[in-house]
Write a protein that holds these residues in place. Structure first.
Motif, mmCIF file in Angstrom:
data_model
loop_
_atom_site.group_PDB
_atom_site.id
_atom_site.type_symbol
_atom_site.label_atom_id
_atom_site.label_comp_id
_atom_site.label_asym_id
_atom_site.label_seq_id
_atom_site.Cartn_x
_atom_site.Cartn_y
_atom_site.Cartn_z
ATOM 1 N N LYS A 2 0.809 -1.215 0.000
ATOM 2 C CA LYS A 2 0.000 0.000 0.000
ATOM 3 C C LYS A 2 0.848 1.273 0.000
ATOM 4 C CE LYS A 2 -4.291 1.647 0.898
ATOM 5 N NZ LYS A 2 -4.955 2.066 -0.300
ATOM 6 N N GLN A 3 1.921 1.290 0.804
ATOM 7 C CA GLN A 3 2.769 2.485 0.871
ATOM 8 C C GLN A 3 3.383 2.811 -0.483
ATOM 9 O OE1 GLN A 3 5.203 1.117 4.288
ATOM 10 N NE2 GLN A 3 5.060 3.238 4.963
ATOM 11 N N ASP A 5 2.214 1.938 -3.473
ATOM 12 C CA ASP A 5 1.139 2.408 -4.363
ATOM 13 C C ASP A 5 0.765 3.857 -4.055
ATOM 14 O OD1 ASP A 5 1.077 -0.054 -5.575
ATOM 15 O OD2 ASP A 5 -0.631 -0.796 -4.414
ATOM 16 N N ASN A 6 0.685 4.186 -2.780
ATOM 17 C CA ASN A 6 0.327 5.555 -2.386
ATOM 18 C C ASN A 6 1.380 6.560 -2.839
ATOM 19 O OD1 ASN A 6 -2.005 4.649 -1.171
ATOM 20 N ND2 ASN A 6 -1.193 4.705 0.911
#
Length: 195
Positions: A2-3, A5-6
């Motif tokens: 997630k990190q 992708d963010n």
């Protein structure tokens, strides 16, 4: 992750330089990448296609690494993060330098999410000036002293066709430095020799 992708999403929407150029950040990275390429800034063809090193410079770079395009463009193997993520525009004698705001804004956050990077190729003077301490003044002397920083950093000349004369004058680069890089790449990316 997630990190990752963010952060990728934040970078792709970056407009920090919109007063100076047409933003289109070009970057490739993953938390699994083991080799990092830090070049100057995308050229016009790369800007138009959105694919890093999608030009004759990229062809020579892939030849130096002994990689095919599938492996080169797999972010789980190779991260590509230029000093300036967007095409800086044309100058009198070629492309303008990378914008100075870009690397301080994005490099460390990206590096923090790539714990497996074992070798970083610093392509050209802008990357070398930013990452190497106490380096010689000229690119040639810096590249000659590559063992001083290896394997963490390897300074390289730009693989541009414009550097054909430099490569001819400095045959030690392709006989000494390229095999060292290629051996690292093939050991750490667990791939068969593709050249």
């Amino acid at each position: 992750m997630k990190q990752v992708d963010n952060l990728r999403d934040l970078i792709h929407h970056c407009e920090i330089c919109k007063d100076h150029l047409e933003p289109r950040p070009i970057i490739q990275f993953s938390s699994k990448a083991r080799l990092l390429l830090i070049g100057q800034a995308p050229g016009l063809k790369v800007h138009q296609t959105g694919i890093p090193f999608n030009d004759p410079s990229g062809d020579r770079l892939r030849q130096w690494l002994g990689l095919d395009k599938d492996t080169f463009y797999n972010p789980e193997h190779i991260a590509i993060m230029p000093m300036g993520l967007c095409y800086p525009g044309k100058g009198k004698t070629g492309d303008l330098p990378p914008r100075p705001e870009c690397a301080p804004q994005w490099h460390q956050p990206v590096l923090d999410l790539m714990p497996n990077i074992g070798m970083t190729l610093l392509i050209g003077q802008y990357a070398q000036n930013y990452y190497l301490q106490d380096k010689p003044k000229t690119l040639t002397e810096t590249v000659k002293q590559w063992q001083q920083w290896a394997p963490r950093y390897i300074p390289l000349p730009h693989p541009s066709p414009r550097n054909a004369i430099w490569l001819k004058k400095n045959p030690w680069f392709e006989s000494d430095v390229v095999p060292y890089i290629r051996q690292y790449v093939h050991q750490h990316l667990a791939i068969k020799d593709q050249v």
